[in-house]
Enzyme design. Structure first.
Site, short mmCIF file in Angstrom:
data_model
loop_
_atom_site.label_atom_id
_atom_site.label_comp_id
_atom_site.label_asym_id
_atom_site.label_seq_id
_atom_site.Cartn_x
_atom_site.Cartn_y
_atom_site.Cartn_z
N ASP A 177 0.87 -1.17 0.00
CA ASP A 177 0.00 0.00 0.00
C ASP A 177 0.91 1.23 0.00
O ASP A 177 1.84 1.33 0.79
CB ASP A 177 -0.85 -0.02 1.28
N ASP A 196 -3.15 4.75 -2.33
CA ASP A 196 -4.23 5.31 -1.51
C ASP A 196 -4.75 6.62 -2.12
O ASP A 196 -3.96 7.46 -2.57
CB ASP A 196 -3.66 5.57 -0.11
N GLU A 238 -6.64 3.52 -5.82
CA GLU A 238 -7.88 3.58 -5.06
C GLU A 238 -8.63 4.83 -5.51
O GLU A 238 -8.18 5.95 -5.27
CB GLU A 238 -7.62 3.67 -3.55
N HIS A 270 -11.21 -2.77 3.43
CA HIS A 270 -11.15 -2.42 4.85
C HIS A 270 -11.90 -1.14 5.20
O HIS A 270 -11.87 -0.72 6.36
CB HIS A 270 -9.67 -2.31 5.26
N ASP A 271 -12.53 -0.51 4.20
CA ASP A 271 -13.31 0.69 4.46
C ASP A 271 -14.81 0.46 4.29
O ASP A 271 -15.60 1.41 4.46
CB ASP A 271 -12.92 1.81 3.48
O1 TEU Z 1 -9.62 5.57 2.00
C1 TEU Z 1 -10.10 6.68 1.29
C2 TEU Z 1 -11.54 6.83 1.37
O2 TEU Z 1 -12.15 7.32 0.45
C3 TEU Z 1 -12.17 6.40 2.64
O3 TEU Z 1 -11.92 7.41 3.54
C4 TEU Z 1 -13.60 6.19 2.55
O4 TEU Z 1 -14.24 7.31 2.03
C5 TEU Z 1 -14.12 5.95 3.96
O5 TEU Z 1 -13.35 4.93 4.53
C6 TEU Z 1 -15.55 5.58 3.97
O6 TEU Z 1 -15.79 4.36 3.38
C7 TEU Z 1 -8.25 5.41 2.11
C8 TEU Z 1 -7.96 4.21 2.98
O7 TEU Z 1 -8.45 3.06 2.34
C9 TEU Z 1 -8.56 4.44 4.32
O8 TEU Z 1 -8.44 3.31 5.14
C10 TEU Z 1 -7.83 5.61 4.94
O9 TEU Z 1 -8.41 5.94 6.17
C11 TEU Z 1 -7.89 6.84 4.03
O10 TEU Z 1 -7.61 6.54 2.67
C12 TEU Z 1 -6.84 7.84 4.44
O11 TEU Z 1 -5.58 7.36 4.12
#
Ligand code: TEU
Ligand code: CA
Length: 521
Positions: free
Chosen positions: A99, A195, A258, A319-320
Site C-alpha cells: 500500500d 491510496d 484507489e 477495509h473501508d
Molecule cells: O480511504 C479513502 C476513502 O475514500 C475512505 O476514507 C472512505 O471514504 C471511507 O473509509 C468511507 O468508506 C483510504 C484508505 O483506504 C482508508 O483506510 C484511509 O483511512 C484513508 O484513505 C486515508 O488514508
C-alpha cells in the site's frame, strides 16, 4: 493467454495486517503471522497479497498515517521480517503488493516536523499552508484546515489533522516519494495499491467547493459539499503517468489506484494511451443495490465504458466498507462469490470474504477507528469489517494468544477456517472451487462478457473466448425461478451439488442459487 501479465489473471487478496495473524501475543497481527498463514492462501488459490500499510506510524489512522515510507513499524516486525515474508511469498509463487500512501503523511513524519518548524524552513512548501482556510472539509469530519499557532498559518488535511496533505506540485516532494517507490521495487515488491489516488492534487487557486444538493442528514459531514476543487483535478493524470513510469522501470509490476468516482471519470485513470494506472479500482459493485437489475446495469455500464484494451477489475469489499455477507446475507454471499469469480479481468478479495465473515458489532468502548470517534453513531466506523480473521474456534480464534485489538466475531463456532475447510459445502469450498475453475477456464479471465440480462430476479451473462463458452446464472432473489439453458456441463454451483451435471432446457434455480455452465456448442 500466455501474453497476459500475472496481474491480469490474478485474484488479489487484501490482508489488513493488524487483523490477519498475531505471532507474538500482543493482540495485533504482524508480518511473521502472515508468513505462518501463506499456505492457507495457497490452498485457497489466490495469486497475490495486497497488504495494507506496514510502515512506521503513530497509527492515528492505523498505518494510513505514515511516518517513514522506507521502514517497517515495530508492531508489525522488522525489515528482516519483511524480507523474509517477501521471500516466502515469492517461494510459493505468489506476488506481493504494498500500500502506498502519497496524499498525506503522518504529522510525526520528519518532513512535516520540519515543515511546521518555521515559515522559511526549506520543507515549508512540502505541505499545503495557507493564511486563510477555504471551505474544504475533511473526509473524517470538520474543516480540512488546521491552525498552526507557532507559525500562524493553516495546513490542509483531507483526513485527520494528524495526516497533513503533501504538496504534489513541489518537485522535491515528487522526487522523495518516487524514491520511496523505487526503494520497495528494488527490494522486490510486485506493485502498489495507491491510496486515494484521485485526491492527490488540489486546485492551485484553492477555490471553495460548491454545496451538495443531494446531501441528506445522516451522511458524513464531508458529503455536504461536492468535492470539485480538492479531488479528481486534471493535473492528477500527469502525476499518475509518472508513477506508472517508475513502476514500469522494472518488468511485470502493477499500480492499482484507489479511486471512488463514477464510471466515466474512473476510466480516465487508465491514462492517455493506457499509461496511467494499470488498474483503477472498480468499486461499483460495492456501491450498488443487490438486485439482478442493479448489478446487470453496473456490469454493462462498466463493460461499455472500458477504453479499448484497458484491463477490467472487480472488488466486493475492502477495509473501508461493510462486509458483503453483512450487506447481502449469508446465502447471497455465495452468489456474490460466483459473480466476482466469473467477471472479467483482475479480482480483489478482502480477507474473510471467503468465510462469509460478517461485520462485528463494536461497543462504544471498543471503538478504534478515528472516523467513528469523529462522527459517532452514523454507522460510518470501519472497525466492524476489520475484526480478527477467525482461524479456529478457540478463545483467540487462532488469531492471537493475547487480547485481540478488536473483538472477535460471535459466530466463530461456525465461521472459522478450520471448520469451513472440513465442511464440503461451505462458502470457503465454493471460493476454492470457483478459483480453480477460473484457473482452468482462462476465458473467464480474458474472454468477452456479453448477453448480460436481468429477468425474474436472475442475473445471467455469457463469457466466451477461443476455448469455451460459459454461461453464468445467478438467482439474486429469495424465490426460486426458472431459466432456460442451452446444453452444457455445470462447472460450479453455489450449493456445490450440481458440479459435473449435464443440463439443458428449463431449469429451476432455488433462491440464492447460481451456477456456471460450460456450453457444449
Ligand atoms: O480511504 C479513502 C476513502 O475514500 C475512505 O476514507 C472512505 O471514504 C471511507 O473509509 C468511507 O468508506 C483510504 C484508505 O483506504 C482508508 O483506510 C484511509 O483511512 C484513508 O484513505 C486515508 O488514508
Ligand atoms: Ca503481534
Amino acid at each position: 493467454m500466455q501474453d497476459l501479465s500475472w496481474w491480469q489473471h490474478a485474484v488479489i487478496y487484501e490482508i489488513y495486517p493488524r487483523s490477519f495473524q498475531d505471532s507474538n501475543g500482543d493482540g495485533i497481527g504482524d508480518l511473521n503471522g502472515i508468513v505462518s498463514r501463506l499456505d492457507y492462501l495457497v490452498r485457497l488459490g489466490v495469486d497475490a497479497v495486497w497488504i495494507s500499510p506496514i510502515y512506521p506510524s503513530p497509527m492515528a489512522d492505523f498505518g494510513y498515517d505514515v511516518a517513514d515510507y522506507c521502514g517497517i513499524d515495530p508492531v508489525f516486525g522488522t525489515m528482516a521480517d519483511f524480507d523474509h515474508l517477501l521471500d516466502e511469498v515469492h517461494r510459493r509463487g505468489l506476488k506481493m503488493i504494498l500500500d502506498f500512501v502519497p496524499n498525506h503523511t503522518s504529522d510525526q513524519h520528519p518532513w512535516f516536523l520540519e515543515s511546521r518548524s518555521s515559515r522559511d524552513n526549506p520543507k515549508r512548501d512540502w505541505y499545503l499552508w495557507r493564511d486563510e482556510p477555504n471551505n474544504w472539509s475533511s473526509n473524517f469530519g470538520g474543516s480540512a484546515w488546521e491552525w498552526d499557532e507557532a507559525t500562524g498559518q493553516y495546513y490542509c488535511h483531507s483526513f485527520l489533522k494528524q495526516q497533513p496533505d503533501l504538496n504534489w506540485r513541489n518537485p522535491a516532494v515528487k522526487d522523495a516519494m518516487f524514491d520511496a517507490l523505487r526503494f520497495w521495487l528494488r527490494r522486490g515488491v510486485d506493485g502498489f495499491r495507491v491510496d486515494v489516488m484521485w485526491m492527490m492534487i488540489k486546485d492551485q487557486q484553492f477555490r471553495d467547493n460548491p454545496p451538495n444538493p443531494g446531501f441528506r442528514p445522516g451522511q458524513s459531514s464531508n458529503s455536504r459539499l461536492l468535492p470539485v476543487y480538492n479531488t479528481d483535478r486534471p493535473e492528477i493524470h500527469d502525476l499518475v503517468a509518472k508513477m506508472r513510469a517508475i513502476v514500469d522501470e522494472l518488468p511485470e509490476r502493477v499500480i492499482i489506484g484507489e479511486i471512488y468516482l463514477p464510471v466515466q471519470q474512473l476510466m480516465t485513470y487508465y491514462g492517455v494511451d493506457l499509461k496511467g494506472a494499470n488498474l483503477p479500482f472498480n468499486f461499483h459493485l460495492l456501491q450498488c443495490a443487490w438486485s439482478a437489475e442493479a448489478v446487470a446495469q453496473v456490469i454493462s455500464e462498466y463493460n461499455a465504458a472500458l477504453p479499448e484494451k484497458a484491463w477490467p477489475n472487480w472488488v466486493l469489499g475492502n477495509h473501508d466498507q461493510a462486509r458483503i455477507a453483512s450487506k447481502v446475507g449469508a446465502r447471497q454471499a455465495c452468489v456474490a462469490a460466483m459473480l466476482l469469480l466469473t467477471l472479467p479481468g483482475t479480482l480483489t478479495m478482502y480477507y474473510g470474504e471467503e468465510l462469509g465473515m460478517v461485520n462485528v458489532p463494536i461497543a462504544p468502548e471498543q471503538v478504534q477507528d478515528p472516523f467513528e470517534k469523529n462522527e459517532p453513531g452514523l454507522g460510518l466506523g470501519r472497525d466492524p469489517e476489520r475484526t480478527p480473521m477467525p482461524w479456529g474456534n478457540s478463545a483467540g480464534a487462532g488469531f492471537t494468544t493475547g487480547s485481540p485489538w478488536l473483538p472477535i466475531g460471535y459466530d466463530i463456532d461456525v465461521v472459522n477456517v478450520a471448520s469451513l475447510e472440513k465442511d464440503p459445502t461451505s462458502i470457503l469450498q465454493l471460493y476454492k472451487k470457483l478459483i480453480q475453475v477460473r484457473r482452468t477456464y482462462r476465458d473467464l479471465v480474458s474472454g468477452r462478457l456479453d448477453s448480460v440480462v436481468a429477468e425474474n430476479g436472475v442475473l445471467r451473462y455469457l463469457r466466451r473466448g477461443e476455448q469455451s463458452r460459459i454461461f453464468v446464472a445467478l438467482n439474486m432473489g429469495h424465490e426460486s425461478a426458472q431459466i432456460t439453458v442451452a446444453a452444457g456441463t455445470v462447472l460450479a454451483s453455489t450449493s456445490l451439488d450440481r458440479d459435473g451435471q449435464e443440463i439443458a432446457g428449463l431449469i429451476e434455480l432455488q433462491g440464492a442459487e447460481g451456477f456456471v455452465v460450460e456450453l457444449s456448442s
